[in-house]
Design an enzyme around this catalytic site. Structure first.
Site, PDB file in Angstrom:
ATOM      1  N   ARG A  45      16.446  20.774  -3.660  1.00 35.31           N
ATOM      2  CA  ARG A  45      16.159  19.617  -2.802  1.00 35.31           C
ATOM      3  C   ARG A  45      16.067  20.009  -1.330  1.00 35.31           C
ATOM      4  O   ARG A  45      15.231  19.485  -0.580  1.00 35.31           O
ATOM      5  CB  ARG A  45      17.247  18.558  -3.005  1.00 35.31           C
ATOM      6  CG  ARG A  45      17.097  17.298  -2.131  1.00 35.31           C
ATOM      7  CD  ARG A  45      18.215  16.302  -2.433  1.00 35.31           C
ATOM      8  NE  ARG A  45      18.257  15.208  -1.470  1.00 35.31           N
ATOM      9  CZ  ARG A  45      17.661  14.030  -1.611  1.00 35.31           C
ATOM     10  NH1 ARG A  45      16.946  13.801  -2.702  1.00 35.31           N
ATOM     11  NH2 ARG A  45      17.776  13.093  -0.693  1.00 35.31           N
ATOM     12  N   ILE A  79      12.479  11.010   1.566  1.00 34.59           N
ATOM     13  CA  ILE A  79      12.974  11.467   0.276  1.00 34.59           C
ATOM     14  C   ILE A  79      14.159  10.576  -0.070  1.00 34.59           C
ATOM     15  O   ILE A  79      15.142  10.520   0.670  1.00 34.59           O
ATOM     16  CB  ILE A  79      13.392  12.939   0.326  1.00 34.59           C
ATOM     17  CG1 ILE A  79      12.188  13.817   0.690  1.00 34.59           C
ATOM     18  CG2 ILE A  79      13.985  13.385  -1.011  1.00 34.59           C
ATOM     19  CD1 ILE A  79      12.528  15.281   0.849  1.00 34.59           C
ATOM     20  N   SER A  80      14.064   9.863  -1.161  1.00 33.39           N
ATOM     21  CA  SER A  80      15.087   8.882  -1.503  1.00 33.39           C
ATOM     22  C   SER A  80      16.417   9.560  -1.797  1.00 33.39           C
ATOM     23  O   SER A  80      16.488  10.758  -2.081  1.00 33.39           O
ATOM     24  CB  SER A  80      14.644   8.060  -2.718  1.00 33.39           C
ATOM     25  OG  SER A  80      13.455   7.365  -2.443  1.00 33.39           O
ATOM     26  N   ALA A  81      17.477   8.765  -1.749  1.00 29.94           N
ATOM     27  CA  ALA A  81      18.813   9.273  -2.056  1.00 29.94           C
ATOM     28  C   ALA A  81      18.859   9.779  -3.493  1.00 29.94           C
ATOM     29  O   ALA A  81      18.263   9.188  -4.399  1.00 29.94           O
ATOM     30  CB  ALA A  81      19.843   8.174  -1.849  1.00 29.94           C
TER      31      ALA A  81
END
Length: 413
Positions: A45, A79-81
Protein backbone atom coordinates in the site's frame (compact mmCIF):
# COMPACT_ATOMS: atom_id res chain seq x y z
CA UNK A 1 3.16 11.69 -17.13
CA UNK A 2 3.01 8.37 -15.26
CA UNK A 3 4.47 8.39 -11.78
CA UNK A 4 7.10 5.73 -11.12
CA UNK A 5 8.04 4.38 -7.73
CA UNK A 6 10.96 2.41 -6.38
CA UNK A 7 9.66 -1.08 -5.60
CA UNK A 8 12.74 -1.78 -3.51
CA UNK A 9 11.12 0.52 -0.97
CA UNK A 10 9.02 -2.48 0.17
CA UNK A 11 11.27 -2.95 3.15
CA UNK A 12 11.05 -5.36 6.07
CA UNK A 13 9.59 -2.48 8.09
CA UNK A 14 6.81 -1.97 5.57
CA UNK A 15 6.05 -5.69 5.46
CA UNK A 16 5.91 -5.83 9.26
CA UNK A 17 3.46 -2.95 9.55
CA UNK A 18 1.41 -4.30 6.63
CA UNK A 19 1.08 -7.67 8.39
CA UNK A 20 0.12 -5.90 11.61
CA UNK A 21 -2.63 -4.03 9.74
CA UNK A 22 -3.90 -7.28 8.23
CA UNK A 23 -3.89 -8.97 11.64
CA UNK A 24 -5.94 -6.07 13.03
CA UNK A 25 -8.49 -6.27 10.20
CA UNK A 26 -8.77 -10.02 10.73
CA UNK A 27 -9.27 -9.81 14.47
CA UNK A 28 -11.92 -7.11 14.02
CA UNK A 29 -13.84 -9.30 11.57
CA UNK A 30 -13.32 -6.80 8.73
CA UNK A 31 -11.45 -9.41 6.66
CA UNK A 32 -13.28 -12.74 6.61
CA UNK A 33 -11.81 -14.66 3.64
CA UNK A 34 -8.37 -16.08 2.99
CA UNK A 35 -8.10 -14.51 -0.47
CA UNK A 36 -8.66 -11.00 0.90
CA UNK A 37 -6.25 -11.67 3.78
CA UNK A 38 -3.55 -12.71 1.34
CA UNK A 39 -4.12 -9.65 -0.84
CA UNK A 40 -3.66 -7.31 2.13
CA UNK A 41 -0.46 -9.09 3.15
CA UNK A 42 0.99 -8.98 -0.37
CA UNK A 43 0.11 -5.61 -1.94
CA UNK A 44 2.47 -2.78 -0.85
CA UNK A 45 0.00 0.00 0.00
CA UNK A 46 2.80 2.46 0.84
CA UNK A 47 3.97 2.37 -2.79
CA UNK A 48 0.61 3.74 -3.96
CA UNK A 49 0.31 6.72 -1.59
CA UNK A 50 2.00 10.08 -2.30
CA UNK A 51 5.74 10.19 -1.74
CA UNK A 52 6.65 11.17 1.80
CA UNK A 53 3.56 9.65 3.43
CA UNK A 54 4.68 8.01 6.70
CA UNK A 55 4.24 4.25 6.89
CA UNK A 56 2.08 4.67 9.99
CA UNK A 57 -0.34 6.80 7.97
CA UNK A 58 -0.23 4.59 4.88
CA UNK A 59 -1.10 1.53 6.94
CA UNK A 60 -3.53 3.02 9.47
CA UNK A 61 -6.74 1.01 9.30
CA UNK A 62 -8.98 4.07 9.40
CA UNK A 63 -6.95 6.59 7.39
CA UNK A 64 -7.71 7.49 3.80
CA UNK A 65 -4.89 9.23 1.95
CA UNK A 66 -5.57 12.11 -0.43
CA UNK A 67 -3.95 11.77 -3.85
CA UNK A 68 -5.42 14.80 -5.61
CA UNK A 69 -7.05 18.09 -4.56
CA UNK A 70 -8.78 20.76 -6.58
CA UNK A 71 -7.76 24.44 -6.66
CA UNK A 72 -9.69 25.07 -3.44
CA UNK A 73 -7.90 22.26 -1.62
CA UNK A 74 -10.92 19.94 -1.70
CA UNK A 75 -10.01 16.25 -2.03
CA UNK A 76 -11.19 14.88 -5.39
CA UNK A 77 -9.29 11.58 -5.37
CA UNK A 78 -7.98 9.45 -2.53
CA UNK A 79 -6.94 5.98 -1.45
CA UNK A 80 -9.70 4.82 0.86
CA UNK A 81 -9.07 3.60 4.39
CA UNK A 82 -7.99 -0.06 4.53
CA UNK A 83 -10.97 -1.12 6.64
CA UNK A 84 -13.54 0.00 4.06
CA UNK A 85 -11.50 -1.36 1.13
CA UNK A 86 -11.39 -4.75 2.83
CA UNK A 87 -15.10 -4.68 3.64
CA UNK A 88 -16.12 -3.68 0.12
CA UNK A 89 -14.04 -6.46 -1.46
CA UNK A 90 -15.62 -8.91 0.99
CA UNK A 91 -19.05 -7.48 0.13
CA UNK A 92 -18.37 -8.19 -3.54
CA UNK A 93 -17.89 -11.91 -2.85
CA UNK A 94 -14.96 -12.17 -5.24
CA UNK A 95 -12.67 -15.16 -5.68
CA UNK A 96 -10.15 -16.69 -8.10
CA UNK A 97 -11.07 -16.57 -11.78
CA UNK A 98 -13.78 -13.93 -11.43
CA UNK A 99 -14.13 -10.63 -13.27
CA UNK A 100 -14.59 -7.23 -11.64
CA UNK A 101 -15.09 -3.65 -12.76
CA UNK A 102 -13.77 -0.96 -10.41
CA UNK A 103 -15.37 2.48 -10.87
CA UNK A 104 -13.04 5.07 -9.40
CA UNK A 105 -9.37 4.32 -9.93
CA UNK A 106 -6.19 4.88 -7.97
CA UNK A 107 -4.14 1.71 -8.35
CA UNK A 108 -3.96 0.19 -4.88
CA UNK A 109 -7.51 -1.15 -4.67
CA UNK A 110 -7.18 -2.53 -8.21
CA UNK A 111 -4.02 -4.36 -7.14
CA UNK A 112 -5.90 -5.87 -4.19
CA UNK A 113 -8.65 -6.99 -6.57
CA UNK A 114 -6.05 -8.50 -8.91
CA UNK A 115 -4.66 -10.58 -6.05
CA UNK A 116 -8.15 -11.72 -5.04
CA UNK A 117 -9.26 -12.85 -8.52
CA UNK A 118 -5.82 -14.29 -9.33
CA UNK A 119 -4.02 -14.71 -12.64
CA UNK A 120 -7.07 -16.18 -14.36
CA UNK A 121 -9.40 -13.41 -13.25
CA UNK A 122 -9.97 -10.01 -14.82
CA UNK A 123 -9.82 -6.51 -13.32
CA UNK A 124 -10.87 -3.36 -15.20
CA UNK A 125 -10.37 -0.06 -13.34
CA UNK A 126 -11.89 3.15 -14.72
CA UNK A 127 -11.90 6.81 -13.78
CA UNK A 128 -13.15 10.01 -15.39
CA UNK A 129 -9.95 11.94 -14.57
CA UNK A 130 -6.98 11.34 -16.94
CA UNK A 131 -4.51 12.41 -14.24
CA UNK A 132 -5.89 9.71 -11.96
CA UNK A 133 -5.76 7.00 -14.62
CA UNK A 134 -2.24 8.01 -15.70
CA UNK A 135 -1.07 7.82 -12.09
CA UNK A 136 -2.78 4.45 -11.57
CA UNK A 137 -1.18 2.97 -14.70
CA UNK A 138 2.26 4.13 -13.63
CA UNK A 139 1.95 2.74 -10.11
CA UNK A 140 0.47 -0.56 -11.26
CA UNK A 141 3.30 -0.91 -13.77
CA UNK A 142 5.94 -0.11 -11.16
CA UNK A 143 4.53 -2.64 -8.70
CA UNK A 144 4.10 -5.44 -11.23
CA UNK A 145 0.33 -5.32 -11.73
CA UNK A 146 0.04 -3.65 -15.13
CA UNK A 147 -0.48 -7.00 -16.87
CA UNK A 148 -3.29 -7.92 -14.48
CA UNK A 149 -5.31 -4.68 -14.44
CA UNK A 150 -6.73 -2.77 -17.42
CA UNK A 151 -7.04 0.96 -16.67
CA UNK A 152 -9.46 3.01 -18.77
CA UNK A 153 -10.22 6.73 -18.69
CA UNK A 154 -13.99 7.05 -19.12
CA UNK A 155 -17.13 8.40 -17.48
CA UNK A 156 -18.60 5.11 -16.26
CA UNK A 157 -22.08 6.62 -15.93
CA UNK A 158 -22.53 5.82 -19.63
CA UNK A 159 -20.92 2.38 -19.51
CA UNK A 160 -17.40 1.09 -20.07
CA UNK A 161 -16.32 0.32 -23.63
CA UNK A 162 -14.44 -2.87 -24.32
CA UNK A 163 -16.11 -5.13 -21.76
CA UNK A 164 -16.75 -8.17 -23.91
CA UNK A 165 -19.00 -9.82 -21.33
CA UNK A 166 -20.86 -8.85 -18.16
CA UNK A 167 -18.65 -8.87 -15.07
CA UNK A 168 -19.16 -10.87 -11.89
CA UNK A 169 -18.92 -7.80 -9.69
CA UNK A 170 -18.83 -4.02 -9.88
CA UNK A 171 -17.12 -2.18 -7.03
CA UNK A 172 -17.74 1.58 -7.00
CA UNK A 173 -15.12 3.50 -5.02
CA UNK A 174 -16.62 6.99 -5.25
CA UNK A 175 -19.72 8.33 -3.56
CA UNK A 176 -22.73 7.76 -5.83
CA UNK A 177 -26.12 9.43 -5.55
CA UNK A 178 -27.79 6.93 -7.86
CA UNK A 179 -27.25 3.64 -9.67
CA UNK A 180 -26.56 4.10 -13.37
CA UNK A 181 -28.53 1.82 -15.71
CA UNK A 182 -25.28 1.16 -17.61
CA UNK A 183 -23.80 -0.51 -14.52
CA UNK A 184 -26.65 -2.99 -14.33
CA UNK A 185 -26.35 -3.65 -18.07
CA UNK A 186 -22.69 -4.62 -17.61
CA UNK A 187 -23.23 -6.74 -14.47
CA UNK A 188 -23.93 -10.46 -14.83
CA UNK A 189 -27.41 -11.61 -13.83
CA UNK A 190 -26.10 -13.20 -10.62
CA UNK A 191 -23.40 -10.58 -10.05
CA UNK A 192 -22.90 -8.24 -7.09
CA UNK A 193 -22.85 -4.46 -7.17
CA UNK A 194 -21.06 -2.75 -4.26
CA UNK A 195 -21.71 0.98 -4.18
CA UNK A 196 -21.27 3.77 -1.60
CA UNK A 197 -24.76 5.16 -2.01
CA UNK A 198 -25.77 8.60 -0.73
CA UNK A 199 -29.17 8.67 0.91
CA UNK A 200 -30.25 12.18 1.81
CA UNK A 201 -26.66 12.97 2.72
CA UNK A 202 -25.87 9.74 4.60
CA UNK A 203 -23.68 7.15 2.85
CA UNK A 204 -23.54 3.38 3.14
CA UNK A 205 -21.51 0.93 1.08
CA UNK A 206 -24.27 -1.42 0.01
CA UNK A 207 -23.85 -4.81 -1.59
CA UNK A 208 -26.73 -5.41 -4.01
CA UNK A 209 -27.84 -8.52 -5.91
CA UNK A 210 -30.73 -8.91 -8.32
CA UNK A 211 -34.04 -10.31 -7.15
CA UNK A 212 -36.45 -10.38 -10.06
CA UNK A 213 -36.70 -6.91 -11.56
CA UNK A 214 -35.07 -5.06 -8.67
CA UNK A 215 -32.00 -5.14 -6.43
CA UNK A 216 -31.87 -6.20 -2.79
CA UNK A 217 -29.11 -5.57 -0.30
CA UNK A 218 -26.92 -8.37 0.97
CA UNK A 219 -24.75 -6.17 3.21
CA UNK A 220 -24.20 -2.56 4.23
CA UNK A 221 -21.27 -0.73 5.84
CA UNK A 222 -20.90 2.79 7.21
CA UNK A 223 -18.49 4.74 5.00
CA UNK A 224 -17.62 8.06 3.42
CA UNK A 225 -16.26 8.74 -0.08
CA UNK A 226 -15.36 11.67 -2.29
CA UNK A 227 -18.36 12.39 -4.54
CA UNK A 228 -18.69 11.15 -8.08
CA UNK A 229 -17.78 13.50 -10.93
CA UNK A 230 -19.14 13.69 -14.45
CA UNK A 231 -22.68 13.03 -15.62
CA UNK A 232 -23.44 10.97 -12.51
CA UNK A 233 -22.60 13.83 -10.15
CA UNK A 234 -25.28 15.20 -7.85
CA UNK A 235 -24.28 18.39 -6.10
CA UNK A 236 -25.54 19.29 -2.67
CA UNK A 237 -27.26 22.64 -2.21
CA UNK A 238 -25.52 24.74 0.41
CA UNK A 239 -27.01 27.70 2.28
CA UNK A 240 -24.85 30.06 4.34
CA UNK A 241 -26.13 31.46 7.61
CA UNK A 242 -23.92 34.37 8.77
CA UNK A 243 -23.43 35.10 12.46
CA UNK A 244 -22.70 38.44 14.09
CA UNK A 245 -18.94 38.02 13.52
CA UNK A 246 -19.22 37.30 9.81
CA UNK A 247 -18.55 33.57 10.18
CA UNK A 248 -20.99 31.05 8.75
CA UNK A 249 -22.96 27.94 9.53
CA UNK A 250 -23.48 26.00 6.29
CA UNK A 251 -26.65 23.95 5.80
CA UNK A 252 -26.10 21.22 3.20
CA UNK A 253 -29.07 19.54 1.54
CA UNK A 254 -28.64 16.36 -0.50
CA UNK A 255 -32.34 15.91 -1.22
CA UNK A 256 -35.37 18.18 -1.10
CA UNK A 257 -34.78 21.74 0.14
CA UNK A 258 -37.45 23.36 2.36
CA UNK A 259 -39.38 26.17 0.70
CA UNK A 260 -38.28 29.77 1.23
CA UNK A 261 -34.90 29.35 2.89
CA UNK A 262 -34.76 33.17 3.09
CA UNK A 263 -36.86 32.83 6.25
CA UNK A 264 -33.62 31.85 7.98
CA UNK A 265 -32.00 35.25 7.33
CA UNK A 266 -30.65 36.51 10.65
CA UNK A 267 -31.53 33.29 12.46
CA UNK A 268 -28.17 33.06 14.28
CA UNK A 269 -28.89 36.38 15.99
CA UNK A 270 -31.86 34.85 17.83
CA UNK A 271 -31.73 33.22 21.25
CA UNK A 272 -30.72 29.56 21.30
CA UNK A 273 -33.13 27.01 22.73
CA UNK A 274 -32.69 23.33 23.53
CA UNK A 275 -34.84 20.24 24.02
CA UNK A 276 -33.64 16.95 25.56
CA UNK A 277 -34.81 13.47 24.66
CA UNK A 278 -34.17 11.32 27.71
CA UNK A 279 -32.43 8.89 25.34
CA UNK A 280 -28.89 8.02 26.45
CA UNK A 281 -25.97 6.05 25.05
CA UNK A 282 -22.75 4.79 26.60
CA UNK A 283 -19.41 6.20 25.54
CA UNK A 284 -17.82 4.41 22.58
CA UNK A 285 -21.06 2.93 21.21
CA UNK A 286 -21.87 3.74 17.59
CA UNK A 287 -25.13 5.50 16.80
CA UNK A 288 -24.63 5.73 13.04
CA UNK A 289 -28.08 4.23 12.45
CA UNK A 290 -29.61 7.29 14.12
CA UNK A 291 -28.12 9.47 11.34
CA UNK A 292 -29.69 7.22 8.71
CA UNK A 293 -33.01 7.26 10.60
CA UNK A 294 -32.98 11.07 10.42
CA UNK A 295 -32.29 10.88 6.67
CA UNK A 296 -35.30 8.59 6.28
CA UNK A 297 -37.93 10.14 8.52
CA UNK A 298 -36.98 13.73 9.43
CA UNK A 299 -38.39 16.20 6.85
CA UNK A 300 -36.04 19.13 6.36
CA UNK A 301 -33.00 17.03 7.31
CA UNK A 302 -29.63 18.50 6.39
CA UNK A 303 -25.97 18.29 7.31
CA UNK A 304 -24.06 21.13 8.93
CA UNK A 305 -20.58 22.54 8.52
CA UNK A 306 -19.35 25.49 10.57
CA UNK A 307 -16.61 28.07 10.33
CA UNK A 308 -14.18 28.42 13.19
CA UNK A 309 -15.28 31.20 15.47
CA UNK A 310 -19.01 30.57 15.34
CA UNK A 311 -20.88 30.00 18.58
CA UNK A 312 -21.69 26.50 17.40
CA UNK A 313 -18.02 25.69 16.81
CA UNK A 314 -17.28 26.93 20.34
CA UNK A 315 -19.39 24.09 21.72
CA UNK A 316 -16.48 21.75 20.96
CA UNK A 317 -17.44 18.08 20.81
CA UNK A 318 -20.95 18.58 22.16
CA UNK A 319 -22.69 18.69 18.77
CA UNK A 320 -22.92 16.62 15.59
CA UNK A 321 -23.31 17.82 11.99
CA UNK A 322 -26.93 16.74 11.51
CA UNK A 323 -29.75 19.25 11.48
CA UNK A 324 -33.32 20.01 10.53
CA UNK A 325 -34.98 23.12 9.11
CA UNK A 326 -38.51 24.12 10.08
CA UNK A 327 -39.63 27.37 8.44
CA UNK A 328 -37.73 30.24 10.05
CA UNK A 329 -35.78 28.01 12.47
CA UNK A 330 -33.28 25.19 12.49
CA UNK A 331 -32.03 22.66 15.04
CA UNK A 332 -29.03 20.35 15.26
CA UNK A 333 -28.10 17.19 17.13
CA UNK A 334 -26.27 17.64 20.41
CA UNK A 335 -25.41 15.70 23.56
CA UNK A 336 -24.83 16.40 27.23
CA UNK A 337 -22.94 14.17 29.66
CA UNK A 338 -24.54 11.60 31.92
CA UNK A 339 -22.89 9.38 34.49
CA UNK A 340 -22.07 6.60 31.99
CA UNK A 341 -22.33 8.33 28.63
CA UNK A 342 -24.38 11.09 27.03
CA UNK A 343 -27.99 12.09 26.48
CA UNK A 344 -29.20 13.08 23.03
CA UNK A 345 -30.93 16.37 22.45
CA UNK A 346 -31.30 19.22 19.98
CA UNK A 347 -30.30 22.87 20.14
CA UNK A 348 -32.00 25.38 17.90
CA UNK A 349 -32.09 28.95 16.64
CA UNK A 350 -35.07 30.91 15.37
CA UNK A 351 -38.46 32.16 16.48
CA UNK A 352 -39.81 28.61 16.35
CA UNK A 353 -36.58 26.94 17.40
CA UNK A 354 -38.25 24.88 20.10
CA UNK A 355 -40.55 23.31 17.50
CA UNK A 356 -37.57 22.46 15.26
CA UNK A 357 -35.68 20.94 18.20
CA UNK A 358 -38.78 19.01 19.27
CA UNK A 359 -39.14 17.53 15.75
CA UNK A 360 -35.58 16.19 15.96
CA UNK A 361 -36.02 14.92 19.52
CA UNK A 362 -39.23 13.10 18.57
CA UNK A 363 -37.28 11.20 15.90
CA UNK A 364 -34.53 10.37 18.40
CA UNK A 365 -37.20 8.91 20.66
CA UNK A 366 -38.85 7.04 17.76
CA UNK A 367 -35.49 5.52 16.77
CA UNK A 368 -34.88 4.48 20.36
CA UNK A 369 -38.37 3.02 20.80
CA UNK A 370 -38.87 1.31 17.46
CA UNK A 371 -35.57 0.08 15.99
CA UNK A 372 -32.60 0.71 18.28
CA UNK A 373 -30.74 -2.52 19.01
CA UNK A 374 -32.78 -4.40 16.44
CA UNK A 375 -31.83 -5.89 13.06
CA UNK A 376 -30.02 -3.60 10.64
CA UNK A 377 -32.09 -1.87 7.96
CA UNK A 378 -32.24 -3.42 4.52
CA UNK A 379 -32.14 -1.64 1.18
CA UNK A 380 -33.75 -2.27 -2.20
CA UNK A 381 -33.47 -0.45 -5.50
CA UNK A 382 -36.27 -0.38 -8.04
CA UNK A 383 -35.14 0.80 -11.50
CA UNK A 384 -37.45 3.10 -13.43
CA UNK A 385 -39.99 1.00 -15.30
CA UNK A 386 -40.39 -1.64 -12.60
CA UNK A 387 -43.44 -1.83 -10.36
CA UNK A 388 -43.40 0.49 -7.36
CA UNK A 389 -42.91 -1.49 -4.17
CA UNK A 390 -45.49 -1.84 -1.44
CA UNK A 391 -44.27 -0.15 1.74
CA UNK A 392 -45.25 0.21 5.38
CA UNK A 393 -44.55 2.82 8.04
CA UNK A 394 -41.11 1.31 8.73
CA UNK A 395 -39.97 1.84 5.14
CA UNK A 396 -38.63 5.07 3.69
CA UNK A 397 -38.77 5.73 -0.05
CA UNK A 398 -36.18 7.99 -1.68
CA UNK A 399 -36.70 9.15 -5.26
CA UNK A 400 -33.61 8.85 -7.45
CA UNK A 401 -33.00 9.83 -11.06
CA UNK A 402 -33.05 6.28 -12.39
CA UNK A 403 -35.29 4.58 -9.86
CA UNK A 404 -36.50 4.33 -6.26
CA UNK A 405 -34.52 3.35 -3.19
CA UNK A 406 -36.33 1.81 -0.24
CA UNK A 407 -34.87 1.59 3.27
CA UNK A 408 -36.73 -0.88 5.49
CA UNK A 409 -36.30 -0.90 9.26
CA UNK A 410 -37.25 -4.13 11.06
CA UNK A 411 -38.73 -3.49 14.50
CA UNK A 412 -36.50 -4.05 17.50
CA UNK A 413 -37.41 -7.16 19.54
Amino acid sequence: MSQMVDTSADTDGAATIRNALTDKLLSAGVITSSVVERAFRVVPRHLFVPEGTPLEVAYNAHDSVATKRDRDGVIVSSISAPFIQARMIEQAGLGPGMSVLEIGSGGYNAALLAEVVGPHGRVVSVDIDPEVTDRARGLLDATGYSGRVTVIQVDAEDGVPGLDAPVDAIVVTVGAWDIAPAWLAQLSLDGTLVVPLRMNGITRSIGFRREGSHLVSTSAEVCGFVPMQGSGAHDERVFLLPDRRGSHVKLRFDGDVPQDMSLLDGVLATARTEVWSGVTIRHGVSFADLHLWFACFLPGFCKLAVDEGTDLAAEGEGWFPFGVVRGDSFAYLTVRPTREGVEFGARAYGTHGEAAATAMVEQIQAWDRRVRGGPAPTFAYWPTGTDRPETNEGTAVLEKTHGLLTISWPAAP
